[in-house]
Enzyme design. Structure first.
Site, PDB file in Angstrom:
ATOM      1  N   HIS A   1       7.715  17.695 116.712  1.00 51.69           N
ATOM      2  CA  HIS A   1       8.998  18.175 115.756  1.00 51.69           C
ATOM      3  C   HIS A   1       9.385  17.742 114.093  1.00 51.69           C
ATOM      4  O   HIS A   1       9.981  16.156 113.828  1.00 51.69           O
ATOM      5  CB  HIS A   1      10.513  17.428 116.476  1.00 51.69           C
ATOM      6  CG  HIS A   1      11.851  18.116 116.071  1.00 51.69           C
ATOM      7  ND1 HIS A   1      12.355  19.488 115.290  1.00 51.69           N
ATOM      8  CD2 HIS A   1      13.133  17.835 116.990  1.00 51.69           C
ATOM      9  CE1 HIS A   1      13.337  19.574 115.729  1.00 51.69           C
ATOM     10  NE2 HIS A   1      14.095  19.305 116.113  1.00 51.69           N
TER      11      HIS A   1
ATOM     12  N   GLU B   1      18.273  25.307 127.118  1.00 50.27           N
ATOM     13  CA  GLU B   1      17.944  26.896 126.012  1.00 50.27           C
ATOM     14  C   GLU B   1      16.666  28.186 127.240  1.00 50.27           C
ATOM     15  O   GLU B   1      17.354  28.457 126.881  1.00 50.27           O
ATOM     16  CB  GLU B   1      16.077  26.323 125.037  1.00 50.27           C
ATOM     17  CG  GLU B   1      16.289  27.757 124.747  1.00 50.27           C
ATOM     18  CD  GLU B   1      15.059  27.216 123.343  1.00 50.27           C
ATOM     19  OE1 GLU B   1      14.319  25.789 123.011  1.00 50.27           O
ATOM     20  OE2 GLU B   1      14.121  28.305 122.744  1.00 50.27           O
TER      21      GLU B   1
ATOM     22  N   HIS C   1      12.881  26.217 120.355  1.00 48.42           N
ATOM     23  CA  HIS C   1      13.276  25.710 120.280  1.00 48.42           C
ATOM     24  C   HIS C   1      12.376  24.463 120.839  1.00 48.42           C
ATOM     25  O   HIS C   1      12.088  23.404 120.436  1.00 48.42           O
ATOM     26  CB  HIS C   1      15.011  25.636 119.611  1.00 48.42           C
ATOM     27  CG  HIS C   1      15.391  24.154 118.934  1.00 48.42           C
ATOM     28  ND1 HIS C   1      14.832  24.055 117.707  1.00 48.42           N
ATOM     29  CD2 HIS C   1      15.709  22.991 119.608  1.00 48.42           C
ATOM     30  CE1 HIS C   1      15.397  22.790 116.767  1.00 48.42           C
ATOM     31  NE2 HIS C   1      15.673  21.606 118.292  1.00 48.42           N
TER      32      HIS C   1
ATOM     33  N   PHE D   1      21.295  19.272 116.278  1.00 49.96           N
ATOM     34  CA  PHE D   1      22.470  18.109 115.801  1.00 49.96           C
ATOM     35  C   PHE D   1      23.755  18.795 115.168  1.00 49.96           C
ATOM     36  O   PHE D   1      23.664  19.009 114.302  1.00 49.96           O
ATOM     37  CB  PHE D   1      22.193  16.579 115.335  1.00 49.96           C
ATOM     38  CG  PHE D   1      21.335  15.902 116.333  1.00 49.96           C
ATOM     39  CD1 PHE D   1      20.894  16.087 117.371  1.00 49.96           C
ATOM     40  CD2 PHE D   1      20.954  14.815 115.839  1.00 49.96           C
ATOM     41  CE1 PHE D   1      20.393  15.155 118.147  1.00 49.96           C
ATOM     42  CE2 PHE D   1      20.644  13.727 116.350  1.00 49.96           C
ATOM     43  CZ  PHE D   1      19.914  13.700 117.891  1.00 49.96           C
TER      44      PHE D   1
ATOM     45  N   LYS E   1       5.880  23.060 119.224  1.00 49.10           N
ATOM     46  CA  LYS E   1       6.005  21.861 119.209  1.00 49.10           C
ATOM     47  C   LYS E   1       5.395  20.847 120.145  1.00 49.10           C
ATOM     48  O   LYS E   1       5.220  19.570 119.315  1.00 49.10           O
ATOM     49  CB  LYS E   1       7.738  21.861 119.037  1.00 49.10           C
ATOM     50  CG  LYS E   1       8.393  21.681 118.169  1.00 49.10           C
ATOM     51  CD  LYS E   1       9.810  21.688 118.236  1.00 49.10           C
ATOM     52  CE  LYS E   1      10.879  21.521 117.390  1.00 49.10           C
ATOM     53  NZ  LYS E   1      11.146  23.193 117.076  1.00 49.10           N
TER      54      LYS E   1
ATOM     55  N   CYS F   1      18.321  19.922 112.210  1.00 48.15           N
ATOM     56  CA  CYS F   1      17.162  20.560 112.391  1.00 48.15           C
ATOM     57  C   CYS F   1      17.261  22.155 112.557  1.00 48.15           C
ATOM     58  O   CYS F   1      15.824  22.957 113.114  1.00 48.15           O
ATOM     59  CB  CYS F   1      16.591  19.908 113.634  1.00 48.15           C
ATOM     60  SG  CYS F   1      16.378  18.028 114.253  1.00 48.15           S
TER      61      CYS F   1
END
Lengths: 88, 412
Positions: free
Chosen positions: B336, B312, B301, B395, B331, B161
């Site tokens: 996503h 975060e 994010h 990831f 988002k 991502c």
């Protein structure tokens, strides 16, 4: 049988996004004719093999680009009929 | 040497193009919906960020069209949009050898899934000899290069991502080292197919149980329970500022710095203390030589997962102090888009800076006390800030931060 095979070949070429409307038997499969590139020739060969239970030898596959639509159709028809194929 | 964003190609659940995107972000128009019953992933996804069907023959031609994955189609469409938006034609405005393309993403796995199933049903004849030409991760960039005659550097980035913003970071480096004058960069993702949806679903990573699909994605909210999977592509034209100025282009914003770090902690979970993310933010600030206090916005994010949102905000507090910077996650509306998310968010951040309007985190009704921040919510917030940051994490513990500056920043 030959007519059926020809129709199948044209159908597959259409499915592969080649413009084959009004194509005649004298058109070569490779450049200057239908203009199939090497992967497209392989694609067509696999489709015909699967449809008619044939196996093209490697040296046959390499010559496909030089064959005309008519020659290819006749070769497949002969192979299906059990006669020796046109391997020239 | 400065790097400016001179073009944007955005095709996402919010629509196609810059205006549709920014209008949605500021008015709260969600791109999320329940997949229609005939969608391949309908049985696997309660809600998704979907784009309309695209006939491959409307984008490409030739015998390989049938196996062109949606990532390639979306990449070709947005590449054309981005170059047109920038007013750049390769060969006219930039030499072919001085143009580059970098596109990230997970690859054309949907078409691979289809071919695996066809092979299981029909044997080897079911497998197209063209398969790899439609699904390899480098095919979006390679196909863009073929179509637009880009003959300099090309690459793909596979950092999950974070891949899109990492492509942008790589593009900045190419421009700074003088290897290219114009770089098309970003990501293209089409993850809405059963195998992919099911792995996220089985991992309990997806938002679930929301009667209203537009309420499902809720970053930093107390009731958040996962992210919403979405598809789309976002590509930017990045350009050496002098090259842009010479042809009269001012650009949307400058990319003033980037930071890339790795958690080295866990294949999926972020470091709970957010130190990997904090360091990528610090590197981005250092790269732009911009003090922390100058940054007036962070596009997070913020996917809406429990752990990710906490890590975060922990990182943001570490760098900016408690409630030290206005934060939002877009988002909530987009879902996503995996690697493409960060590029869409870079575009959103650039537009926010340029227009002086920060989009909020929609659906943030009740901020989680575990995610303390100066949350922008309910409505956009006006700003005069000249600097903003955007984060993307992937990831594998991939952390990438970009620092953006308003296009009119005085020369340093």
């Amino acid at each position: 049988m030959r007519a059926e095979i020809r129709a199948f070949v044209v159908e597959q070429l259409t499915d592969m996004n080649y413009d084959v409307e009004g194509i005649d038997d004298d058109a070569t499969l490779g450049p200057a004719g239908v203009d199939l590139e090497s992967l497209a020739l392989a694609d067509l060969a696999v489709r015909v093999e699967d449809q008619y239970g044939l196996t093209f030898a490697e040296e046959e596959s390499e010559k496909l680009a030089l064959m005309t639509v008519g020659e290819f159709t006749t070769m497949v028809a002969n192979r299906v009929a059990g006669a020796p194929g046109d391997q020239s | 040497m400065s790097v400016v964003i001179t073009g944007m190609g955005l095709y996402t659940p919010l629509g196609r193009g810059v205006e549709a995107t920014f209008e949605a972000l500021c008015t709260g128009r969600s791109g999320l919906a329940r997949p229609p019953a005939d969608h391949p992933a309908a049985g696997s996804l309660e809600v998704a960020g979907l784009l309309p069907a695209i006939d491959p023959r409307s984008v490409s031609s030739g015998p390989d069209t049938r196996v062109l994955d949606r990532i390639v189609l979306l990449a070709l469409l947005t590449a054309a949009d981005a170059l047109a938006d920038a007013g750049v034609e390769v060969g006219r405005d930039v030499a072919a050898e001085r143009a580059a393309v970098i596109v990230g993403g997970v690859g054309g796995l949907s078409t691979l899934e289809t071919q695996v199933l066809t092979r299981a049903a029909r044997g080897r004849a079911g497998v197209s000899p063209y398969l790899l030409t439609g699904v390899l991760p480098n095919m979006p960039s390679a196909r863009i290069a073929i179509r637009h005659g880009i003959r300099g550097y090309s690459s793909s980035v596979g950092t999950a991502c974070a891949s899109g913003v990492q492509a942008v970071a790589d593009a900045v480096r190419l421009l700074q080292t003088g290897e290219a004058d114009v770089v098309l960069c970003g990501a293209s993702e089409a993850p809405l197919f059963p195998t992919f949806a099911d792995t996220f679903g089985n991992a309990r990573a997806l938002a679930r149980g929301w009667a209203d699909p537009t309420a499902a994605s809720r970053p930093f909210d107390l009731r958040r329970n996962g992210f919403v999977l979405a598809e789309g592509a976002a590509l930017l034209v990045l350009e050496n500022a002098a090259h842009a100025a010479a042809r009269g282009a001012t650009g949307y914003a400058e990319i003033a710095g980037y930071g890339v770090t790795t958690d080295a902690y866990h294949p999926t979970a972020p470091r709970p203390d957010g130190t990997g993310a904090a360091e990528s933010i610090r590197r981005a600030l250092a790269g732009g030589r911009v003090p922390v206090a100058e940054v007036g916005y962070v596009n997070a994010h913020g996917t809406g997962t429990t752990l990710g949102d906490i890590a975060e905000t922990t990182a943001l507090t570490e760098v900016f102090g408690a409630n030290g910077v206005p934060v939002s996650s877009t988002k909530a509306l987009t879902g996503h888009l995996l690697g493409a998310s960060g590029v869409l968010e870079t575009a959103a951040t650039a537009l926010a800076l340029g227009r002086g309007l920060l989009p909020p985190t929609w659906n943030l009704d009740d901020p989680d006390p575990a995610c303390p921040a100066d949350h922008i919510r309910k409505e956009p917030r006006a700003t005069e800030t000249g600097y903003a940051l955007t984060n993307s994490f992937g990831f594998g513990g991939q952390n990438v931060s970009l620092l953006l500056a308003r296009a009119t920043r005085p020369p340093t």
